[in-house]
Design a protein around this motif. Structure first.
Motif, PDB file in Angstrom:
ATOM      1  N   MET A   5       0.815  -1.213   0.000  1.00 14.08           N
ATOM      2  CA  MET A   5       0.000   0.000   0.000  1.00 14.08           C
ATOM      3  C   MET A   5       0.855   1.273   0.000  1.00 14.08           C
ATOM      4  SD  MET A   5      -3.066  -0.754  -0.304  1.00 14.08           S
ATOM      5  CE  MET A   5      -3.048  -2.371  -1.020  1.00 14.08           C
ATOM      6  N   ARG A   6       2.068   1.178   0.561  1.00 14.59           N
ATOM      7  CA  ARG A   6       2.961   2.338   0.570  1.00 14.59           C
ATOM      8  C   ARG A   6       3.835   2.401  -0.675  1.00 14.59           C
ATOM      9  NH1 ARG A   6       6.667   2.090   4.830  1.00 14.59           N
ATOM     10  NH2 ARG A   6       6.338  -0.144   4.928  1.00 14.59           N
ATOM     11  N   CYS A   7       3.745   1.391  -1.551  1.00 16.25           N
ATOM     12  CA  CYS A   7       4.514   1.326  -2.798  1.00 16.25           C
ATOM     13  C   CYS A   7       6.014   1.362  -2.531  1.00 16.25           C
ATOM     14  CB  CYS A   7       4.106   2.438  -3.759  1.00 16.25           C
ATOM     15  SG  CYS A   7       2.379   2.357  -4.244  1.00 16.25           S
ATOM     16  N   VAL A   8       6.450   0.547  -1.572  1.00 17.96           N
ATOM     17  CA  VAL A   8       7.869   0.452  -1.244  1.00 17.96           C
ATOM     18  C   VAL A   8       8.346  -0.983  -1.443  1.00 17.96           C
ATOM     19  CG1 VAL A   8       7.849   2.400   0.369  1.00 17.96           C
ATOM     20  CG2 VAL A   8       7.361   0.113   1.217  1.00 17.96           C
ATOM     21  N   CYS A   9       9.637  -1.186  -1.325  1.00 13.96           N
ATOM     22  CA  CYS A   9      10.258  -2.500  -1.519  1.00 13.96           C
ATOM     23  C   CYS A   9       9.626  -3.525  -0.581  1.00 13.96           C
ATOM     24  CB  CYS A   9      11.761  -2.389  -1.245  1.00 13.96           C
ATOM     25  SG  CYS A   9      12.619  -3.976  -1.252  1.00 13.96           S
ATOM     26  N   LEU A  17       9.573   1.405  -4.870  1.00 16.99           N
ATOM     27  CA  LEU A  17       9.251   0.273  -5.731  1.00 16.99           C
ATOM     28  C   LEU A  17       9.139   0.696  -7.187  1.00 16.99           C
ATOM     29  CD1 LEU A  17       8.513  -2.746  -5.851  1.00 16.99           C
ATOM     30  CD2 LEU A  17       6.151  -2.092  -5.496  1.00 16.99           C
ATOM     31  N   PHE A  18       8.700   1.915  -7.435  1.00 16.18           N
ATOM     32  CA  PHE A  18       8.455   2.369  -8.796  1.00 16.18           C
ATOM     33  C   PHE A  18       9.456   3.440  -9.217  1.00 16.18           C
ATOM     34  CE2 PHE A  18       4.229   0.943  -7.377  1.00 16.18           C
ATOM     35  CZ  PHE A  18       3.972   0.009  -8.361  1.00 16.18           C
ATOM     36  N   ALA A  19       9.901   3.337 -10.480  1.00 14.79           N
ATOM     37  CA  ALA A  19      10.761   4.371 -11.066  1.00 14.79           C
ATOM     38  C   ALA A  19       9.904   5.409 -11.781  1.00 14.79           C
ATOM     39  CB  ALA A  19      11.758   3.745 -12.033  1.00 14.79           C
ATOM     40  N   LEU A  90      -4.561   1.883  -9.230  1.00 11.28           N
ATOM     41  CA  LEU A  90      -3.757   0.946 -10.009  1.00 11.28           C
ATOM     42  C   LEU A  90      -2.344   0.776  -9.450  1.00 11.28           C
ATOM     43  CD1 LEU A  90      -3.865  -0.952 -12.368  1.00 11.28           C
ATOM     44  CD2 LEU A  90      -3.176   0.903 -13.865  1.00 11.28           C
ATOM     45  N   ARG A  91      -1.710   1.859  -9.073  1.00 10.82           N
ATOM     46  CA  ARG A  91      -0.349   1.777  -8.544  1.00 10.82           C
ATOM     47  C   ARG A  91      -0.296   0.989  -7.221  1.00 10.82           C
ATOM     48  NH1 ARG A  91       4.157   6.482  -8.590  1.00 10.82           N
ATOM     49  NH2 ARG A  91       5.628   5.388  -7.291  1.00 10.82           N
ATOM     50  N   PRO A  92      -1.145   1.305  -6.227  1.00 10.33           N
ATOM     51  CA  PRO A  92      -1.126   0.481  -5.007  1.00 10.33           C
ATOM     52  C   PRO A  92      -1.515  -0.976  -5.267  1.00 10.33           C
ATOM     53  CG  PRO A  92      -2.264   2.534  -4.580  1.00 10.33           C
ATOM     54  CD  PRO A  92      -1.998   2.479  -6.050  1.00 10.33           C
ATOM     55  N   ALA A  93      -2.414  -1.212  -6.215  1.00  7.36           N
ATOM     56  CA  ALA A  93      -2.797  -2.592  -6.532  1.00  7.36           C
ATOM     57  C   ALA A  93      -1.623  -3.353  -7.130  1.00  7.36           C
ATOM     58  CB  ALA A  93      -3.986  -2.605  -7.491  1.00  7.36           C
ATOM     59  N   LYS A  94      -0.879  -2.713  -8.013  1.00  5.97           N
ATOM     60  CA  LYS A  94       0.295  -3.355  -8.609  1.00  5.97           C
ATOM     61  C   LYS A  94       1.356  -3.615  -7.540  1.00  5.97           C
ATOM     62  CE  LYS A  94       3.524  -3.070 -12.429  1.00  5.97           C
ATOM     63  NZ  LYS A  94       3.783  -2.476 -13.729  1.00  5.97           N
ATOM     64  N   ILE A  98       2.860  -7.290  -6.301  1.00  4.77           N
ATOM     65  CA  ILE A  98       4.299  -7.551  -6.253  1.00  4.77           C
ATOM     66  C   ILE A  98       4.709  -7.967  -4.844  1.00  4.77           C
ATOM     67  CG2 ILE A  98       6.560  -6.431  -6.400  1.00  4.77           C
ATOM     68  CD1 ILE A  98       5.425  -4.853  -8.805  1.00  4.77           C
ATOM     69  N   ALA A  99       4.148  -7.327  -3.817  1.00 10.48           N
ATOM     70  CA  ALA A  99       4.450  -7.711  -2.431  1.00 10.48           C
ATOM     71  C   ALA A  99       3.967  -9.138  -2.144  1.00 10.48           C
ATOM     72  CB  ALA A  99       3.818  -6.726  -1.457  1.00 10.48           C
ATOM     73  N   LEU A 100       2.800  -9.506  -2.662  1.00 12.95           N
ATOM     74  CA  LEU A 100       2.315 -10.885  -2.497  1.00 12.95           C
ATOM     75  C   LEU A 100       3.215 -11.876  -3.227  1.00 12.95           C
ATOM     76  CD1 LEU A 100      -1.560 -10.519  -2.875  1.00 12.95           C
ATOM     77  CD2 LEU A 100      -0.278 -11.097  -0.805  1.00 12.95           C
TER      78      LEU A 100
END
Length: 113
Positions: A5-9, A17-19, A90-94, A98-100
């Protein structure tokens, strides 16, 4: 779930996580995890189709039953609502997918590190 949810590693929970908007970074800036091997595929889009369809369609039907809008206005309003919700989620879902993937297939993800 928190890292998604925080879009981190997913390993360290600190690196980005995202460039770009939806482009996954090659490596984590903090722990060096090779993120080039992760692929969320179509999962986030499919999840959002089901979630937003379940949430927006009943609201749109309720509004159409209670308010006398012309059809073209319904088309504009609900298109904007769905587009905004999709782009916002979309970004938090992606990142969550990836975290899963990292959690349940860690050996495959960490092969490249």
């Amino acid at each position: 779930m928190s890292a998604g949810m925080r879009c981190v590693c997913p390993r360290c929970g600190q690196g980005r996580l995202f460039a770009g908007f939806l482009t996954v970074a090659e490596r984590c800036d903090v722990c060096g995890l090779d993120l080039s091997q992760v692929d969320s595929g179509d999962g986030p889009a499919v999840f959002l189709i089901f979630i937003l369809g379940f949430l927006v369609v009943p609201v749109a039907l309720w509004v159409s039953m209670t308010v006398e809008w012309p059809l073209w206005l319904h088309a504009i309003v609900w298109s904007i609502v769905v587009l905004a919700l999709t782009l916002g989620m979309l970004r938090p879902a992606k990142a969550y997918v990836i975290a899963l993937q990292y959690r349940y297939r860690r050996s495959e993800v960490e092969k490249g590190s």
